[in-house]
Design a protein around this motif. Sequence first.
Motif, PDB file in Angstrom:
ATOM      1  N   MET A 192       0.906  -1.620   0.312  1.00  0.00           N
ATOM      2  CA  MET A 192       0.157   0.002  -0.090  1.00  0.00           C
ATOM      3  C   MET A 192       0.763   1.543   0.732  1.00  0.00           C
ATOM      4  SD  MET A 192      -1.225  -0.448   3.437  1.00  0.00           S
ATOM      5  CE  MET A 192      -0.539  -2.202   3.383  1.00  0.00           C
ATOM      6  N   THR A 193       0.384   2.397  -0.303  1.00  0.00           N
ATOM      7  CA  THR A 193       0.978   3.665  -0.149  1.00  0.00           C
ATOM      8  C   THR A 193       1.457   4.113   1.430  1.00  0.00           C
ATOM      9  OG1 THR A 193      -0.773   5.257  -0.310  1.00  0.00           O
ATOM     10  CG2 THR A 193       0.131   4.378  -2.423  1.00  0.00           C
ATOM     11  N   ASP A 194       2.231   5.315   1.497  1.00  0.00           N
ATOM     12  CA  ASP A 194       2.078   5.583   2.603  1.00  0.00           C
ATOM     13  C   ASP A 194       0.906   6.093   3.048  1.00  0.00           C
ATOM     14  OD1 ASP A 194       4.667   5.466   4.366  1.00  0.00           O
ATOM     15  OD2 ASP A 194       5.413   7.750   4.163  1.00  0.00           O
ATOM     16  N   ASP A 195       0.309   7.155   2.525  1.00  0.00           N
ATOM     17  CA  ASP A 195      -0.914   7.714   2.107  1.00  0.00           C
ATOM     18  C   ASP A 195      -1.642   6.128   3.348  1.00  0.00           C
ATOM     19  OD1 ASP A 195      -0.643  10.402   2.557  1.00  0.00           O
ATOM     20  OD2 ASP A 195      -1.034  10.286   0.537  1.00  0.00           O
ATOM     21  N   THR A 196      -2.522   5.644   2.449  1.00  0.00           N
ATOM     22  CA  THR A 196      -3.364   3.723   2.405  1.00  0.00           C
ATOM     23  C   THR A 196      -2.860   3.533   3.659  1.00  0.00           C
ATOM     24  OG1 THR A 196      -3.669   3.651   0.287  1.00  0.00           O
ATOM     25  CG2 THR A 196      -4.091   2.145   1.766  1.00  0.00           C
ATOM     26  N   ALA A 197      -1.273   3.879   4.206  1.00  0.00           N
ATOM     27  CA  ALA A 197      -1.412   2.895   5.746  1.00  0.00           C
ATOM     28  C   ALA A 197      -1.748   3.736   6.701  1.00  0.00           C
ATOM     29  CB  ALA A 197       0.642   2.135   4.884  1.00  0.00           C
ATOM     30  N   LYS A 198      -1.185   5.199   6.381  1.00  0.00           N
ATOM     31  CA  LYS A 198      -1.502   6.201   7.398  1.00  0.00           C
ATOM     32  C   LYS A 198      -3.062   5.672   7.741  1.00  0.00           C
ATOM     33  CE  LYS A 198       1.758   9.514   5.825  1.00  0.00           C
ATOM     34  NZ  LYS A 198       2.188  10.808   6.341  1.00  0.00           N
ATOM     35  N   PHE A 199      -3.520   5.590   6.887  1.00  0.00           N
ATOM     36  CA  PHE A 199      -5.392   6.420   6.431  1.00  0.00           C
ATOM     37  C   PHE A 199      -5.675   4.721   7.251  1.00  0.00           C
ATOM     38  CE2 PHE A 199      -9.300   4.128   4.859  1.00  0.00           C
ATOM     39  CZ  PHE A 199     -10.214   5.292   4.921  1.00  0.00           C
TER      40      PHE A 199
ATOM     41  N   ASN B 136       2.744  10.617  10.992  1.00  0.00           N
ATOM     42  CA  ASN B 136       3.547  10.081  10.918  1.00  0.00           C
ATOM     43  C   ASN B 136       3.624   8.227  10.877  1.00  0.00           C
ATOM     44  OD1 ASN B 136       5.332  12.575  10.028  1.00  0.00           O
ATOM     45  ND2 ASN B 136       5.128  13.010  12.219  1.00  0.00           N
ATOM     46  N   PHE B 137       4.222   7.773   9.526  1.00  0.00           N
ATOM     47  CA  PHE B 137       4.375   6.100   9.848  1.00  0.00           C
ATOM     48  C   PHE B 137       4.800   6.166  11.150  1.00  0.00           C
ATOM     49  CE2 PHE B 137       4.322   2.053   7.674  1.00  0.00           C
ATOM     50  CZ  PHE B 137       2.784   2.047   8.242  1.00  0.00           C
ATOM     51  N   ASP B 138       5.236   6.335  12.397  1.00  0.00           N
ATOM     52  CA  ASP B 138       5.285   5.822  13.059  1.00  0.00           C
ATOM     53  C   ASP B 138       5.372   4.359  14.060  1.00  0.00           C
ATOM     54  OD1 ASP B 138       3.103   6.168  15.259  1.00  0.00           O
ATOM     55  OD2 ASP B 138       3.247   7.761  15.923  1.00  0.00           O
ATOM     56  N   ASP B 139       6.432   4.379  15.005  1.00  0.00           N
ATOM     57  CA  ASP B 139       6.096   2.516  15.168  1.00  0.00           C
ATOM     58  C   ASP B 139       4.761   2.352  15.873  1.00  0.00           C
ATOM     59  OD1 ASP B 139       8.716   2.241  15.564  1.00  0.00           O
ATOM     60  OD2 ASP B 139       8.872   2.830  17.661  1.00  0.00           O
ATOM     61  N   MET B 140       4.018   2.880  16.239  1.00  0.00           N
ATOM     62  CA  MET B 140       2.652   3.484  16.782  1.00  0.00           C
ATOM     63  C   MET B 140       1.621   3.088  15.239  1.00  0.00           C
ATOM     64  SD  MET B 140      -0.052   2.868  19.352  1.00  0.00           S
ATOM     65  CE  MET B 140       0.304   3.482  20.448  1.00  0.00           C
ATOM     66  N   ALA B 141       1.336   3.374  14.094  1.00  0.00           N
ATOM     67  CA  ALA B 141       0.821   2.978  13.333  1.00  0.00           C
ATOM     68  C   ALA B 141       1.659   2.177  12.414  1.00  0.00           C
ATOM     69  CB  ALA B 141       1.266   4.368  12.225  1.00  0.00           C
ATOM     70  N   GLN B 142       2.829   1.297  12.425  1.00  0.00           N
ATOM     71  CA  GLN B 142       3.912   0.332  11.786  1.00  0.00           C
ATOM     72  C   GLN B 142       2.955  -0.994  12.760  1.00  0.00           C
ATOM     73  OE1 GLN B 142       7.650   0.498  11.600  1.00  0.00           O
ATOM     74  NE2 GLN B 142       8.026   2.490  10.872  1.00  0.00           N
TER      75      GLN B 142
ATOM     76  N   THR C  43       5.870 -14.574  11.532  1.00  0.00           N
ATOM     77  CA  THR C  43       4.875 -13.229  11.594  1.00  0.00           C
ATOM     78  C   THR C  43       5.243 -12.017  11.091  1.00  0.00           C
ATOM     79  OG1 THR C  43       5.969 -13.951  14.181  1.00  0.00           O
ATOM     80  CG2 THR C  43       5.973 -11.112  13.021  1.00  0.00           C
ATOM     81  N   PRO C  44       4.039 -11.073  10.524  1.00  0.00           N
ATOM     82  CA  PRO C  44       4.409 -10.479   9.288  1.00  0.00           C
ATOM     83  C   PRO C  44       6.092  -9.750   9.750  1.00  0.00           C
ATOM     84  CG  PRO C  44       2.368  -9.611  10.900  1.00  0.00           C
ATOM     85  CD  PRO C  44       3.318 -10.755  11.821  1.00  0.00           C
ATOM     86  N   THR C  45       6.799  -9.143   8.544  1.00  0.00           N
ATOM     87  CA  THR C  45       7.379  -8.437   8.926  1.00  0.00           C
ATOM     88  C   THR C  45       7.033  -6.706   7.503  1.00  0.00           C
ATOM     89  OG1 THR C  45       8.942 -10.417   8.315  1.00  0.00           O
ATOM     90  CG2 THR C  45      10.212  -8.669   7.223  1.00  0.00           C
ATOM     91  N   LEU C  46       7.487  -5.873   8.178  1.00  0.00           N
ATOM     92  CA  LEU C  46       6.776  -5.008   7.655  1.00  0.00           C
ATOM     93  C   LEU C  46       8.036  -4.070   7.358  1.00  0.00           C
ATOM     94  CD1 LEU C  46       4.269  -2.272   8.586  1.00  0.00           C
ATOM     95  CD2 LEU C  46       6.276  -1.438   8.404  1.00  0.00           C
ATOM     96  N   THR C  47       7.937  -3.855   5.831  1.00  0.00           N
ATOM     97  CA  THR C  47       9.493  -2.891   5.193  1.00  0.00           C
ATOM     98  C   THR C  47       8.009  -1.710   5.247  1.00  0.00           C
ATOM     99  OG1 THR C  47       8.624  -3.792   3.073  1.00  0.00           O
ATOM    100  CG2 THR C  47      10.543  -4.697   4.454  1.00  0.00           C
ATOM    101  N   VAL C  48       9.404  -0.368   4.979  1.00  0.00           N
ATOM    102  CA  VAL C  48       9.201   1.389   4.546  1.00  0.00           C
ATOM    103  C   VAL C  48      10.353   1.033   3.764  1.00  0.00           C
ATOM    104  CG1 VAL C  48       8.531   3.360   5.652  1.00  0.00           C
ATOM    105  CG2 VAL C  48       7.707   1.116   7.192  1.00  0.00           C
ATOM    106  N   GLY C  49       9.083   2.005   2.171  1.00  0.00           N
ATOM    107  CA  GLY C  49      10.366   3.326   1.524  1.00  0.00           C
ATOM    108  C   GLY C  49       9.092   2.438   0.092  1.00  0.00           C
ATOM    109  N   ASP C  50       9.128   3.571  -0.956  1.00  0.00           N
ATOM    110  CA  ASP C  50       8.246   3.211  -1.398  1.00  0.00           C
ATOM    111  C   ASP C  50       9.748   3.061  -3.116  1.00  0.00           C
ATOM    112  OD1 ASP C  50       8.988   5.452  -1.454  1.00  0.00           O
ATOM    113  OD2 ASP C  50       7.412   6.240  -3.322  1.00  0.00           O
ATOM    114  N   GLY C  51       9.358   2.438  -4.376  1.00  0.00           N
ATOM    115  CA  GLY C  51      10.510   2.406  -5.286  1.00  0.00           C
ATOM    116  C   GLY C  51      11.502   0.739  -5.349  1.00  0.00           C
ATOM    117  N   PHE C  52      11.408  -0.269  -4.356  1.00  0.00           N
ATOM    118  CA  PHE C  52      12.608  -1.243  -3.641  1.00  0.00           C
ATOM    119  C   PHE C  52      11.500  -2.465  -4.009  1.00  0.00           C
ATOM    120  CE2 PHE C  52      10.916  -0.531   0.634  1.00  0.00           C
ATOM    121  CZ  PHE C  52      10.499  -2.295   0.349  1.00  0.00           C
ATOM    122  N   ASN C  53      11.758  -3.474  -4.408  1.00  0.00           N
ATOM    123  CA  ASN C  53      11.481  -4.950  -5.204  1.00  0.00           C
ATOM    124  C   ASN C  53      11.631  -5.808  -3.311  1.00  0.00           C
ATOM    125  OD1 ASN C  53      10.752  -4.355  -7.616  1.00  0.00           O
ATOM    126  ND2 ASN C  53      13.337  -4.794  -8.150  1.00  0.00           N
TER     127      ASN C  53
END
Length: 152
Positions: free
Chosen positions: A60-67, A80-86, A115-125
């Motif tokens: 998802m996009t950053d905006d979608t994740a924050k929403f 901000n997509f901080d620890d709580m949002a993550q 266990t889920p693994t979360l990654t943040v940043g766009d443009g990587f595979n």
Amino acid sequence: MDVKLINPFIDAVTTVMPQMGFQDIAKGKVSVREKSAMSLGVTVLVGVTQAVRGNVAYNMTDDTAKFIASTMMCGMPVENFDDMAQSAISEMANMLTATAATNLTTMGYAVDISTPTLTVGDGFNVKISNSQYLVIELLISSKPFEINIALE
């Protein structure tokens, strides 16, 4: 990949997301991609093991994740997509995949999830599969959300 392995994930979204306060969920295209997904900003990877094996990546996009995080936290603003949002997004991925795993178990497939693994940043595979995998595009309150599924 057998389509009957995909439906439990679609059912999970249409069951779990409304329970978290999301009423406007629209299914978009279903497509096939090769090996890796390009991150839209926030990607959560969950492994599936036992009778059905592979990976599921929620992208998802950053905006979608924050929403989504804001809605899950009873409307608390998420600037901000901080620890709580993550943590909220990881928990959403866990809930969706656990529900899909329960659906698969009901169909006679013994499965477990990682266990889920979360990654943040766009443009990587993010490698999903060694071959092709399915992508289900959704709009959650008009915001883009993908489920990338590579199961065997």
